[in-house]
Structures are given as structure tokens and as C-alpha cells.
Design a protein around this motif. Structure first.
Motif, PDB file in Angstrom:
ATOM      1  N   GLY A 139      70.458  52.677 104.785  1.00 15.07           N
ATOM      2  CA  GLY A 139      70.057  53.775 103.905  1.00 15.07           C
ATOM      3  C   GLY A 139      70.017  53.407 102.437  1.00 15.07           C
ATOM      4  O   GLY A 139      69.980  54.294 101.583  1.00 15.07           O
ATOM      5  N   ASN A 140      69.988  52.104 102.133  1.00 18.06           N
ATOM      6  CA  ASN A 140      69.794  51.626 100.767  1.00 18.06           C
ATOM      7  C   ASN A 140      68.352  51.133 100.644  1.00 18.06           C
ATOM      8  O   ASN A 140      67.876  50.378 101.498  1.00 18.06           O
ATOM      9  N   PHE A 141      67.663  51.542  99.581  1.00 19.39           N
ATOM     10  CA  PHE A 141      66.222  51.332  99.519  1.00 19.39           C
ATOM     11  C   PHE A 141      65.804  50.529  98.285  1.00 19.39           C
ATOM     12  O   PHE A 141      66.386  50.660  97.209  1.00 19.39           O
ATOM     13  N   VAL A 142      64.751  49.725  98.475  1.00 23.63           N
ATOM     14  CA  VAL A 142      64.058  49.034  97.388  1.00 23.63           C
ATOM     15  C   VAL A 142      62.615  49.524  97.390  1.00 23.63           C
ATOM     16  O   VAL A 142      61.953  49.528  98.438  1.00 23.63           O
ATOM     17  N   THR A 143      62.116  49.956  96.237  1.00 23.81           N
ATOM     18  CA  THR A 143      60.760  50.501  96.128  1.00 23.81           C
ATOM     19  C   THR A 143      59.747  49.393  95.864  1.00 23.81           C
ATOM     20  O   THR A 143      59.948  48.539  95.002  1.00 23.81           O
ATOM     21  N   HIS A 144      58.635  49.437  96.642  1.00 26.32           N
ATOM     22  CA  HIS A 144      57.524  48.508  96.467  1.00 26.32           C
ATOM     23  C   HIS A 144      56.261  49.327  96.219  1.00 26.32           C
ATOM     24  O   HIS A 144      55.883  50.158  97.049  1.00 26.32           O
ATOM     25  N   LEU A 145      55.591  49.111  95.101  1.00 26.56           N
ATOM     26  CA  LEU A 145      54.359  49.824  94.790  1.00 26.56           C
ATOM     27  C   LEU A 145      53.186  49.196  95.534  1.00 26.56           C
ATOM     28  O   LEU A 145      53.003  47.973  95.503  1.00 26.56           O
ATOM     29  N   ILE A 146      52.403  50.026  96.204  1.00 25.95           N
ATOM     30  CA  ILE A 146      51.186  49.571  96.883  1.00 25.95           C
ATOM     31  C   ILE A 146      49.995  49.727  95.961  1.00 25.95           C
ATOM     32  O   ILE A 146      49.160  48.846  95.833  1.00 25.95           O
ATOM     33  N   SER A 147      49.895  50.889  95.294  1.00 23.86           N
ATOM     34  CA  SER A 147      48.819  51.136  94.341  1.00 23.86           C
ATOM     35  C   SER A 147      49.272  52.175  93.329  1.00 23.86           C
ATOM     36  O   SER A 147      50.001  53.101  93.667  1.00 23.86           O
ATOM     37  N   THR A 148      48.815  52.016  92.110  1.00 26.72           N
ATOM     38  CA  THR A 148      49.051  53.014  91.052  1.00 26.72           C
ATOM     39  C   THR A 148      47.729  53.554  90.518  1.00 26.72           C
ATOM     40  O   THR A 148      47.675  54.109  89.426  1.00 26.72           O
ATOM     41  N   THR A 149      46.659  53.413  91.318  1.00 28.27           N
ATOM     42  CA  THR A 149      45.328  53.827  90.862  1.00 28.27           C
ATOM     43  C   THR A 149      44.653  54.787  91.845  1.00 28.27           C
ATOM     44  O   THR A 149      43.432  54.964  91.778  1.00 28.27           O
ATOM     45  N   VAL A 150      45.413  55.409  92.743  1.00 31.59           N
ATOM     46  CA  VAL A 150      44.847  56.405  93.661  1.00 31.59           C
ATOM     47  C   VAL A 150      44.878  57.746  92.936  1.00 31.59           C
ATOM     48  O   VAL A 150      45.912  58.412  92.885  1.00 31.59           O
ATOM     49  N   ASP A 151      43.753  58.150  92.370  1.00 30.73           N
ATOM     50  CA  ASP A 151      43.706  59.313  91.491  1.00 30.73           C
ATOM     51  C   ASP A 151      44.169  60.575  92.213  1.00 30.73           C
ATOM     52  O   ASP A 151      43.570  61.004  93.191  1.00 30.73           O
ATOM     53  N   ALA A 152      45.284  61.151  91.742  1.00 29.80           N
ATOM     54  CA  ALA A 152      45.863  62.367  92.333  1.00 29.80           C
ATOM     55  C   ALA A 152      46.063  62.198  93.836  1.00 29.80           C
ATOM     56  O   ALA A 152      45.632  63.029  94.637  1.00 29.80           O
ATOM     57  N   ALA A 153      46.732  61.117  94.228  1.00 25.70           N
ATOM     58  CA  ALA A 153      47.035  60.879  95.644  1.00 25.70           C
ATOM     59  C   ALA A 153      47.714  62.102  96.234  1.00 25.70           C
ATOM     60  O   ALA A 153      48.687  62.609  95.676  1.00 25.70           O
ATOM     61  N   ASN A 154      47.190  62.606  97.356  1.00 29.11           N
ATOM     62  CA  ASN A 154      47.742  63.856  97.881  1.00 29.11           C
ATOM     63  C   ASN A 154      48.150  63.816  99.343  1.00 29.11           C
ATOM     64  O   ASN A 154      48.618  64.819  99.880  1.00 29.11           O
ATOM     65  N   SER A 155      47.966  62.684 100.027  1.00 31.80           N
ATOM     66  CA  SER A 155      48.508  62.558 101.377  1.00 31.80           C
ATOM     67  C   SER A 155      48.603  61.090 101.726  1.00 31.80           C
ATOM     68  O   SER A 155      47.891  60.248 101.166  1.00 31.80           O
ATOM     69  N   VAL A 156      49.485  60.783 102.650  1.00 31.90           N
ATOM     70  CA  VAL A 156      49.632  59.408 103.107  1.00 31.90           C
ATOM     71  C   VAL A 156      50.185  59.429 104.520  1.00 31.90           C
ATOM     72  O   VAL A 156      50.954  60.328 104.893  1.00 31.90           O
ATOM     73  N   SER A 157      49.763  58.486 105.346  1.00 35.32           N
ATOM     74  CA  SER A 157      50.307  58.358 106.694  1.00 35.32           C
ATOM     75  C   SER A 157      50.339  56.888 107.073  1.00 35.32           C
ATOM     76  O   SER A 157      49.588  56.074 106.523  1.00 35.32           O
ATOM     77  N   ALA A 158      51.227  56.542 107.994  1.00 38.36           N
ATOM     78  CA  ALA A 158      51.397  55.171 108.453  1.00 38.36           C
ATOM     79  C   ALA A 158      50.828  55.028 109.860  1.00 38.36           C
ATOM     80  O   ALA A 158      51.133  55.831 110.737  1.00 38.36           O
ATOM     81  N   VAL A 159      50.007  54.003 110.070  1.00 40.25           N
ATOM     82  CA  VAL A 159      49.389  53.773 111.377  1.00 40.25           C
ATOM     83  C   VAL A 159      48.880  52.333 111.418  1.00 40.25           C
ATOM     84  O   VAL A 159      48.490  51.769 110.399  1.00 40.25           O
ATOM     85  N   ASP A 160      48.913  51.732 112.594  1.00 39.65           N
ATOM     86  CA  ASP A 160      48.348  50.390 112.774  1.00 39.65           C
ATOM     87  C   ASP A 160      46.847  50.523 113.001  1.00 39.65           C
ATOM     88  O   ASP A 160      46.366  50.613 114.125  1.00 39.65           O
ATOM     89  N   LEU A 161      46.082  50.529 111.914  1.00 41.10           N
ATOM     90  CA  LEU A 161      44.648  50.802 112.005  1.00 41.10           C
ATOM     91  C   LEU A 161      43.864  49.664 112.635  1.00 41.10           C
ATOM     92  O   LEU A 161      42.870  49.897 113.326  1.00 41.10           O
ATOM     93  N   ASP A 162      44.247  48.424 112.400  1.00 41.00           N
ATOM     94  CA  ASP A 162      43.461  47.299 112.877  1.00 41.00           C
ATOM     95  C   ASP A 162      44.033  46.648 114.132  1.00 41.00           C
ATOM     96  O   ASP A 162      43.547  45.603 114.572  1.00 41.00           O
ATOM     97  N   GLY A 163      45.057  47.273 114.729  1.00 36.95           N
ATOM     98  CA  GLY A 163      45.564  46.819 116.022  1.00 36.95           C
ATOM     99  C   GLY A 163      46.245  45.474 116.008  1.00 36.95           C
ATOM    100  O   GLY A 163      46.293  44.793 117.046  1.00 36.95           O
ATOM    101  N   ASP A 164      46.822  45.050 114.860  1.00 32.18           N
ATOM    102  CA  ASP A 164      47.491  43.751 114.791  1.00 32.18           C
ATOM    103  C   ASP A 164      49.000  43.872 114.878  1.00 32.18           C
ATOM    104  O   ASP A 164      49.721  42.912 114.579  1.00 32.18           O
TER     105      ASP A 164
END
Length: 279
Positions: A93-118
């Protein structure tokens, strides 16, 4: 009550964050820029732990094993900060933050999924800011948590929620857009005219073939019978129900299962907390 002080609680999810086999809570609150988890002692008494409060306007929290090490990390997005990030759990329960993007204008949803099947976790997100920047995006992981951005669509007037299959769109003609897990558009269909301000979509907890769409204008949830497989045309809502008086201007909806006998829908609001959000 888990937390009465979360300022504009907006997103909540149950997950075993500390690996002790009981369900903890992960939550995001916009007003105080806070992503936190609430540690369950096994008797539903909770202790708050802040993951981060350094990202402006923390909007969404999603628990998932991002790095494949067997524990629950957290994925987040921020509308004010235009940020998508993942927060690495060390297993305790100890966390380190990693930024993926800071340019998603008004980001309003996110979900995790294996999109490319790897067999590694990728991300879907939507941006709802300036018209020229409104996109549906996915971020491809190389397996070492380095992410490459891919645009699925940049012609959606206001994409408001992304999952691995359906995206609800709030525009002049309100539609549900259906995608494959690889990000290819399958089709779209128009929703009920009364459902004119859709802000979230989920499967009916009693029937996986039905869809529920929450509306921030009418403060109602609209049910679309056997619509999960629809890819064209239009469909009227078969039923709807009003949200509670304190659950106005909801900005999303999820189905969660705290136990096998306790499935609930949770419209997530602006300014107030939903049925099992942090209130």
C-alpha cells in the motif's frame, strides 16, 4: 461513513490494496486534488492513506495490476491537470507515481485493459477539453511500463467515458460508439432523445446484454434492453429511474460487487457523493 472530508468525491473503487485478502477502497476527489486509499482492518473500519495530492483536479481512480507483480496498482486521470498517471504499489500500500501523459486536454475517464493481447496492461482514456483536442486515446505498454500514445478517434465532439467496448458520446446526436479491444470502431447507434446529456455507461448488473446510461441533465439512469451488442441504428430507452436528490449532475456510472450478493450501480456526481462514493 468512510470519509466525510473528501472534497468533491468523484470516483471510488474496491480492491485489495495491501494484500491481506479483504477489500480496501481507492478514491479520487476533485476539490482537494487527492488520490487516496482507505485501509480495511477486516471489520470495515477504514484508515486513510494519501497516494498523491500533487495532481490538479484528481478525477478518476481505477485499481489494476499495471506491472504484473500480483498487487493492485492505481490508474488515475485529472481533468484540470490534463494528466493520466499510474501509481505503483509495492505490495503493502505504498505508492510511487508515474506520469503517462500531461497533455490529455481535460482528461475525463480512464480504464485499464490489454488492448493488443500481449498480456500486459494498456490504457484507454478520453479527453473532453477544447473541441480541437477531444480524442479517444489508448496507451500501449511495452511490458516495462513505458507507454506509446495512439489516437483511436479525434472526431468525437465530446467523448465522456471509455471502456474496452463502449464509449458514450455527448454531442448534437447522442450516440454509443462500440469498439473492439484492439481499438477498432465496430459501429455506433443513437440513444433516446430524452437521454440528451449522457455522462457514463455500464452494463446492467442483472443482465449483461442490457446497458445503463446516466444523464447529468435529467439526473436519471436510462436502461437500453439488449443493447450491448448493438452497432447501428437507434434505440429508445426501455425504462429509467431518478437518482437520489443529493446525487445531482452525475459524471459517471459503474457497477461494483463488494460481495457476490451485493451488486450496486454507482452514479458518480459533481459536488456530491454517490451511493457508495466517499461520503
Amino acid at each position: 461513513m468512510i470519509n466525510a472530508a473528501a472534497d468533491v468525491a468523484h470516483s471510488v473503487e474496491a480492491a485489495d490494496v495491501d494484500g491481506d485478502s479483504d477489500l480496501d477502497i481507492v478514491g479520487a476527489s476533485v476539490g482537494d486534488d487527492t488520490l487516496a486509499w482507505y485501509q480495511n482492518d477486516g471489520n470495515e473500519n477504514f484508515v486513510k492513506h494519501v497516494v498523491t495530492n500533487a495532481i490538479d483536479g484528481m478525477l478518476t481512480a481505477v485499481a489494476a495490476d499495471i506491472d504484473g507483480d500480483g498487487d493492485q496498482d492505481v490508474l488515475s486521470c485529472s481533468g484540470n491537470g490534463d494528466t493520466v498517471a499510474w501509481h505503483e504499489n509495492d505490495g503493502g500500500g505504498n505508492f510511487v507515481t508515474h506520469l503517462i501523459s500531461t497533455t490529455v486536454d481535460a482528461a475525463n475517464s480512464v480504464s485499464a485493459v490489454d488492448l493488443d493481447g500481449d498480456c500486459v496492461m494498456d490504457f484507454l482514456t478520453t479527453s473532453g477539453g477544447l473541441a480541437a483536442n477531444r480524442k479517444i486515446l489508448w496507451y500501449e505498454s511495452d511490458g516495462a511500463q513505458n507507454f506509446a500514445e495512439h489516437v483511436i478517434s479525434n472526431d468525437r465532439l465530446s467523448a465522456t467515458m471509455a471502456t474496452a467496448s463502449d464509449i458514450v458520446n455527448d454531442t448534437t446526436t447522442d450516440k454509443v460508439f462500440k469498439y473492439t479491444v484492439a481499438g477498432s470502431l465496430v459501429g455506433s447507434w443513437a440513444i433516446d432523445a430524452a437521454n440528451s446529456k449522457p455522462t457514463g455507461i455500464t452494463l446492467d448488473p442483472a443482465s449483461a446484454s442490457d446497458l445503463w446510461i446516466v444523464d447529468s441533465g435529467t439526473d436519471r439512469v436510462y436502461e437500453y434492453t439488449a443493447a450491448a451488442g448493438r452497432t447501428s441504428g437507434s434505440q429508445a430507452a426501455s425504462a429509467s429511474f431518478a437518482l437520489a436528490a443529493g446525487n445531482a449532475n452525475s459524471q459517471g456510472i459503474v457497477v461494483s460487487s463488494m460481495t457476490t450478493s451485493d451488486s450496486q450501480i454507482e452514479p458518480t456526481p459533481t459536488g456530491t457523493a454517490a451511493s457508495r462514493t466517499l461520503h
